[in-house]
Design an enzyme around this catalytic site. Structure first.
Site, mmCIF file in Angstrom:
data_model
loop_
_atom_site.group_PDB
_atom_site.id
_atom_site.type_symbol
_atom_site.label_atom_id
_atom_site.label_comp_id
_atom_site.label_asym_id
_atom_site.label_seq_id
_atom_site.Cartn_x
_atom_site.Cartn_y
_atom_site.Cartn_z
ATOM 1 N N SER A 67 11.472 -10.664 6.422
ATOM 2 C CA SER A 67 10.347 -9.760 6.108
ATOM 3 C C SER A 67 9.058 -10.478 5.772
ATOM 4 O O SER A 67 8.094 -9.837 5.339
ATOM 5 C CB SER A 67 10.698 -8.842 4.936
ATOM 6 O OG SER A 67 11.706 -7.954 5.308
ATOM 7 N N THR A 169 9.578 -8.780 1.034
ATOM 8 C CA THR A 169 8.151 -9.076 0.824
ATOM 9 C C THR A 169 7.977 -9.858 -0.472
ATOM 10 O O THR A 169 8.590 -9.519 -1.481
ATOM 11 C CB THR A 169 7.361 -7.758 0.701
ATOM 12 O OG1 THR A 169 7.376 -7.127 1.965
ATOM 13 C CG2 THR A 169 5.923 -7.993 0.257
ATOM 14 N N THR A 187 3.811 -10.423 3.919
ATOM 15 C CA THR A 187 4.935 -9.679 4.492
ATOM 16 C C THR A 187 4.779 -9.536 5.999
ATOM 17 O O THR A 187 3.661 -9.629 6.526
ATOM 18 C CB THR A 187 4.986 -8.256 3.871
ATOM 19 O OG1 THR A 187 6.177 -7.595 4.283
ATOM 20 C CG2 THR A 187 3.790 -7.408 4.274
ATOM 21 N N ARG A 197 0.519 -0.416 12.571
ATOM 22 C CA ARG A 197 0.747 0.139 11.231
ATOM 23 C C ARG A 197 0.373 -0.884 10.139
ATOM 24 O O ARG A 197 0.709 -2.055 10.235
ATOM 25 C CB ARG A 197 2.223 0.535 11.098
ATOM 26 C CG ARG A 197 2.628 1.072 9.718
ATOM 27 C CD ARG A 197 3.222 -0.017 8.859
ATOM 28 N NE ARG A 197 3.752 0.512 7.589
ATOM 29 C CZ ARG A 197 4.152 -0.243 6.571
ATOM 30 N NH1 ARG A 197 4.098 -1.555 6.665
ATOM 31 N NH2 ARG A 197 4.595 0.296 5.472
ATOM 32 N N VAL A 198 -0.310 -0.413 9.128
ATOM 33 C CA VAL A 198 -0.670 -1.270 8.000
ATOM 34 C C VAL A 198 0.005 -0.718 6.745
ATOM 35 O O VAL A 198 -0.073 0.480 6.470
ATOM 36 C CB VAL A 198 -2.206 -1.287 7.792
ATOM 37 C CG1 VAL A 198 -2.577 -2.140 6.589
ATOM 38 C CG2 VAL A 198 -2.906 -1.802 9.050
ATOM 39 N N GLY A 199 0.641 -1.590 6.006
ATOM 40 C CA GLY A 199 1.281 -1.177 4.753
ATOM 41 C C GLY A 199 0.375 -1.444 3.566
ATOM 42 O O GLY A 199 -0.839 -1.632 3.698
ATOM 43 N N ASP A 200 0.988 -1.493 2.406
ATOM 44 C CA ASP A 200 0.228 -1.717 1.165
ATOM 45 C C ASP A 200 -0.100 -3.199 0.947
ATOM 46 O O ASP A 200 -1.070 -3.532 0.274
ATOM 47 C CB ASP A 200 1.041 -1.227 -0.040
ATOM 48 C CG ASP A 200 2.377 -1.966 -0.141
ATOM 49 O OD1 ASP A 200 3.059 -2.122 0.898
ATOM 50 O OD2 ASP A 200 2.731 -2.422 -1.244
ATOM 51 N N THR A 220 6.515 -4.521 -4.024
ATOM 52 C CA THR A 220 7.285 -4.541 -2.784
ATOM 53 C C THR A 220 7.853 -3.145 -2.576
ATOM 54 O O THR A 220 8.021 -2.394 -3.529
ATOM 55 C CB THR A 220 8.409 -5.589 -2.893
ATOM 56 O OG1 THR A 220 9.206 -5.577 -1.708
ATOM 57 C CG2 THR A 220 9.320 -5.347 -4.082
ATOM 58 N N GLY A 221 8.149 -2.815 -1.329
ATOM 59 C CA GLY A 221 8.754 -1.514 -1.070
ATOM 60 C C GLY A 221 8.003 -0.744 -0.012
ATOM 61 O O GLY A 221 7.207 -1.318 0.737
ATOM 62 N N GLY A 223 5.480 0.858 1.820
ATOM 63 C CA GLY A 223 4.033 0.730 1.672
ATOM 64 C C GLY A 223 3.279 2.043 1.651
ATOM 65 O O GLY A 223 2.272 2.185 0.945
HETATM 66 C C1 SD4 Z 1 5.153 -2.742 3.616
HETATM 67 N N1 SD4 Z 1 5.417 -3.204 1.287
HETATM 68 O O1 SD4 Z 1 4.686 -3.204 4.649
HETATM 69 C C2 SD4 Z 1 5.742 -3.686 2.612
HETATM 70 C C3 SD4 Z 1 7.194 -3.814 2.874
HETATM 71 C C4 SD4 Z 1 7.997 -4.470 1.826
HETATM 72 O O2 SD4 Z 1 9.867 -5.552 1.243
HETATM 73 O O3 SD4 Z 1 7.619 -4.608 0.703
HETATM 74 N N2 SD4 Z 1 9.177 -4.913 2.157
HETATM 75 O O4 SD4 Z 1 5.229 -1.539 3.417
#
Ligand code: SD4
Length: 308
Positions: A67, A169, A187, A197-200, A220-221, A223
């Site tokens: 990841s 992450t 990450t 796609r864009v996460g947090d 983490t998690g 997004g």
């Molecule tokens: C995301 N927060 O792209 C990241 C993914 C993540 O462990 O944290 N994975 O959403």
């Protein structure tokens, strides 16, 4: 009383640290190796900023970590795209998103911060900038990640899984000998996400926030739920208003739970440090761990969680 970046006085925190610096905290078990690398930088007079950058290079380099960085799982089109951001004690910030072919997106984010008038570069623009800075283009898709993607393609179900046990992450916060903060988050994002796609994780205020007068937070998690709440900024703001790092992380998770009826189906975990060197961590699901260096000792600790 120290002013915050917002110029407002600190409420509820006295300026006297109760923990001796340095403090280093990272998401997940593998954060321990990253923390050790960050500590080595601090021990050779590096700054918090140098330490977070070198620290998160460890998982970015590790093909077993699917990841982050090299070996990250690709998007649904089979392309590895990386997101990262970095922030320092001066409130400077740099970020890249959708970056392909570059093993250390965190270092590109740092160059964006230090060498451009911008905060964030994305996609091809980020890649062009990285190449102009001398970063090498390489194939980041390992055989292992390619095989996993090919297996996923058999069903191609678009269920971006935020697995409860296997997030990778890395978010890292360093509070160095000078009591200066820096933070980094890096990450490959959700496996099999839509291209683009864009996460947090590369978004300042969502995946990471640092305010030298208050503290720092990262996570983490999933997004999408973190993005909607600006969680890292929220945690720092809650600390600014007097909450401990632990209570601030708990409140940020509580708000995600309240806003998402399906909260049992995904994981989010946060870590935070305040200007006394105190640390907090909290997640939705059990299973979130964090690596902590504090009082001269490296530890891997289980986070408390909303669900038990
Ligand atoms: C995301 N927060 O792209 C990241 C993914 C993540 O462990 O944290 N994975 O959403």
């Amino acid at each position: 009383m120290a002013p915050t970046l917002a110029g407002l006085p600190l409420a509820g925190l006295d300026d006297k640290p109760t923990v001796q610096p340095p403090v280093i905290v990272s998401t997940w078990d593998f954060g321990k190796d990253a923390n050790e690398a960050a500590l080595r930088v601090l021990e050779t007079q590096g700054s918090a900023l140098d330490a977070v950058e070198s620290g998160v290079h460890v998982p970015e380099n590790d093909p077993a970590n699917q990841s982050v960085g090299y070996g990250g799982l690709p998007d649904r089109d089979g392309i590895v795209t990386l997101d990262a951001c970095i922030m320092d004690h001066r409130g400077r910030a740099g970020s890249v998103s959708g970056l392909e072919h570059i093993r250390h997106p965190i270092s590109v984010a740092r160059r964006v911060m230090e060498k451009t008038p911008h905060v964030m570069l994305v996609g091809d623009g980020a890649l062009q900038f990285a190449l102009s800075e001398g970063f090498q283009k390489e194939n980041l898709l390992t055989d292992k990640s390619k095989e996993a993607w090919e297996k996923w393609r058999v069903t191609s179900k678009y269920q971006p899984q935020i697995n409860i046990e296997n997030h990778d992450t890395i978010g890292m916060i360093v509070w160095d000998h000078k009591r200066q903060f820096a933070g980094a988050c890096t990450t490959s994002g959700l496996a099999y996400k839509m291209h683009g796609r864009v996460g947090d994780s590369p978004i300042i205020g969502a995946g990471l926030y640092v305010d030298q007068a208050v503290g720092a937070a990262t996570g983490t998690g999933l997004g999408e739920v973190v993005l909607r709440q600006c969680s890292a900024f929220l945690i720092v703001e809650l600390m600014h208003n007097g909450k401990s790092p632990q209570k601030a992380c708990e409140e940020a998770i509580r708000r995600i739970v309240l806003a998402n009826a399906n909260y049992r189906d995904f994981q989010v975990g946060f870590i935070a440090v305040n200007s006394k060197g105190q640390v907090g961590a909290y997640s939705i699901q059990p299973g979130f761990t964090y690596a902590l260096y504090q009082n001269g000792k490296h530890q891997i600790l289980p986070s408390k969680s909303y669900l038990v």
